[in-house]
Design an enzyme around this catalytic site. Structure first.
Site, PDB file in Angstrom:
ATOM      1  N   SER A 101       1.081  -7.131   8.766  1.00  0.00           N
ATOM      2  CA  SER A 101       2.339  -7.048   8.005  1.00  0.00           C
ATOM      3  C   SER A 101       3.545  -7.312   8.906  1.00  0.00           C
ATOM      4  O   SER A 101       3.434  -7.317  10.133  1.00  0.00           O
ATOM      5  CB  SER A 101       2.484  -5.655   7.397  1.00  0.00           C
TER       6      SER A 101
HETATM    7  C1  LIG Z   1      -1.394  -6.228   4.461  1.00  0.00           C
HETATM    8  S1  LIG Z   1      -3.047  -6.041   4.932  1.00  0.00           S
HETATM    9  C2  LIG Z   1      -2.996  -4.567   5.935  1.00  0.00           C
HETATM   10  C3  LIG Z   1      -2.386  -4.756   7.297  1.00  0.00           C
HETATM   11  C4  LIG Z   1      -3.022  -3.876   8.326  1.00  0.00           C
HETATM   12  N1  LIG Z   1      -2.718  -2.476   8.152  1.00  0.00           N
HETATM   13  C5  LIG Z   1      -2.709  -4.360   9.725  1.00  0.00           C
HETATM   14  O1  LIG Z   1      -2.112  -3.591  10.524  1.00  0.00           O
HETATM   15  O2  LIG Z   1      -3.054  -5.493  10.050  1.00  0.00           O
HETATM   16  C6  LIG Z   1      -3.835  -5.388   3.483  1.00  0.00           C
HETATM   17  C7  LIG Z   1      -5.314  -5.135   3.682  1.00  0.00           C
HETATM   18  O3  LIG Z   1      -5.769  -4.332   2.607  1.00  0.00           O
HETATM   19  C8  LIG Z   1      -7.091  -4.730   2.316  1.00  0.00           C
HETATM   20  N2  LIG Z   1      -7.425  -4.212   0.984  1.00  0.00           N
HETATM   21  C9  LIG Z   1      -7.127  -4.715  -0.248  1.00  0.00           C
HETATM   22  N3  LIG Z   1      -7.620  -3.937  -1.225  1.00  0.00           N
HETATM   23  C10 LIG Z   1      -8.237  -2.899  -0.600  1.00  0.00           C
HETATM   24  C11 LIG Z   1      -8.945  -1.760  -1.057  1.00  0.00           C
HETATM   25  N4  LIG Z   1      -9.120  -1.522  -2.359  1.00  0.00           N
HETATM   26  N5  LIG Z   1      -9.475  -0.912  -0.144  1.00  0.00           N
HETATM   27  C12 LIG Z   1      -9.324  -1.144   1.201  1.00  0.00           C
HETATM   28  N6  LIG Z   1      -8.666  -2.217   1.694  1.00  0.00           N
HETATM   29  C13 LIG Z   1      -8.130  -3.076   0.805  1.00  0.00           C
HETATM   30  C14 LIG Z   1      -7.051  -6.236   2.430  1.00  0.00           C
HETATM   31  O4  LIG Z   1      -8.339  -6.784   2.592  1.00  0.00           O
HETATM   32  C15 LIG Z   1      -6.146  -6.397   3.658  1.00  0.00           C
HETATM   33  O5  LIG Z   1      -6.913  -6.476   4.820  1.00  0.00           O
END
Ligand SMILES: C[S@@+](CC[C@H](N)C(=O)[O-])C[C@H]1O[C@@H](n2cnc3c(N)ncnc32)[C@H](O)[C@@H]1O
Length: 379
Positions: free
Chosen positions: A72
């Site tokens: 992000s």
């Molecule tokens: C914006 S990214 C997170 C950034 C991360 N915290 C970082 O520091 O790189 C959002 C993440 O949420 C995951 N995601 C989406 N739906 C999800 C769910 N239901 N449970 C767990 N992870 C999920 C996606 O695969 C993605 O990797």
């Protein structure tokens, strides 16, 4: 390109200096965490200039080309970590491990006495996050491959929970797994594309916001995902709360017609937030090639009419753009006459489990979701 350790530290320090200057990093502890953890270790293969820029870095896309995982924007990460107010020794849960970078920052903040678990729905993304965390010196972070909508009961209960993926509602499991007095930070979709990172403290009967920050996150996937969507229609991306195929069809048709344009009235600061909370037929559209270029207005599918105030990067005067009949324009004018200055950061948001009645308060909007009712106040 070979860059020395000092060179990398210089790029990292310059990024942190900017985050402090812009007011996203506010406390010495969060500053230390950011200065201690090199972001490039979590986005291997990305040029260092980009790794140490303010940008979000997309690391995965779905077959349609839409991002499904990213590191992000550092500014939003910093603002949300400040909101979370992590103390050493705490137990923290993150939803959405992505690259693992945010989990590393959390692990630094809780120290060796604390614990961090992070849940990631994509197995290959979770594997990579584990590798990155190991290489960056945080092997103690537990990366769980699962749907984060259900939390991680075996790692809880938690003092802090942070979702780094956009949500339409709160998961009852997160609230169950949070200690009384604990804080949950989540990017919450309020209305028609208006998202806010809300820090909610768990009290007896409900959760109460302590801070609200602007944000824009990709959506949670799995059964906890709501009906809201970004729908692409021609050159526009449209934020819709509930997708109805008949109204989308009307939008498709009228957006192909030539618009009429007129001068917009002078509007108070933050009118877009007020308008989207207050106007039930609010719609927001952004141009696919530049999200800063968009329309916020009223869409009336029955009258086959859309009218919106245009925002254009660098434009001096705003314009009102009208597609189809004039009905939406009259409605837009009435709604704009009601808007008052509003600062998103000053909103107070209460989350009541469905069935718990909320006492009436002045200046409030109510957003009903399957598990929680959100009462929004503009004090
Ligand atoms: C914006 S990214 C997170 C950034 C991360 N915290 C970082 O520091 O790189 C959002 C993440 O949420 C995951 N995601 C989406 N739906 C999800 C769910 N239901 N449970 C767990 N992870 C999920 C996606 O695969 C993605 O990797």
């Amino acid at each position: 390109m070979q860059v020395s350790n000092e060179g990398v530290q210089g790029l990292l320090d310059a990024l942190v200096d900017r985050l402090i200057e812009q007011g996203f990093v506010r406390t010495p502890r969060v500053e230390q965490a950011f200065r201690a953890i090199p972001r490039h270790l979590f986005v291997p293969g990305v040029p260092l200039e980009k790794a140490y820029s303010e940008e979000a870095i997309v690391t995965r896309r779905n077959p349609e080309g839409l991002p499904t995982s990213s590191s992000s924007m550092p500014a939003i990460m910093a603002a949300m970590i400040e909101q979370l107010d992590v103390q050493s020794g705490q137990r923290v849960l993150e939803i959405g491990a992505g690259t693992g970078y945010n989990a590393a920052l959390l692990a630094y903040l809780v120290g060796l006495e604390g614990r961090v678990a992070t849940v990631e729905i994509d197995a290959d993304v979770a594997d990579e996050a584990r590798d990155h965390l190991r290489q960056a010196g945080f092997p103690q972070v537990r990366v769980v491959t699962d749907d984060g909508w259900f939390g991680s009961p075996e790692d809880g209960p938690f003092d802090r929970i942070e979702a780094t993926v956009g949500v339409w509602d709160l998961s009852p499991r997160w609230v169950e797994q949070l200690h009384a007095g604990g804080v949950l930070v989540a990017p919450l979709w309020l209305r028609s594309g208006l998202q806010a990172a809300v820090a909610l403290r768990k009290e007896n009967s409900h959760l109460r916001s302590e801070s609200v920050e602007p944000c824009g996150f990709m959506r949670l996937r799995g059964p906890g995902k709501g009906p809201e969507e970004y729908v692409t229609v021609g050159e526009w991306s449209i934020a819709v709360d509930e997708v109805s195929s008949s109204s989308l069809q009307v939008l498709r048709e009228i957006l192909q017609t030539a618009p009429r344009v007129e001068e917009a009235p002078t509007l108070p600061r933050g009118w877009q937030t007020y308008f989207r909370l207050d106007e039930p037929e609010a719609v927001s559209l952004t141009r696919n090639e530049d999200w800063r270029h968009g329309l916020i207005g009223v869409f009336d599918p029955e009258a086959r009419s859309l009218a919106g105030v245009e925002g254009r990067p660098g434009a001096q005067n705003s314009r009102v753009v009208v597609f189809g009949g004039g009905h939406a324009l009259s409605r837009l004018k009435e709604a704009l006459a009601r808007v008052v200055e509003l600062e998103l950061r000053r909103l107070r948001i209460h989350a009541f489990p469905r069935g718990v009645s909320a006492a009436p308060r002045p200046q409030r909007w109510v957003v009903e979701r399957p598990h929680f009712t959100f009462v929004i106040e503009n004090p």
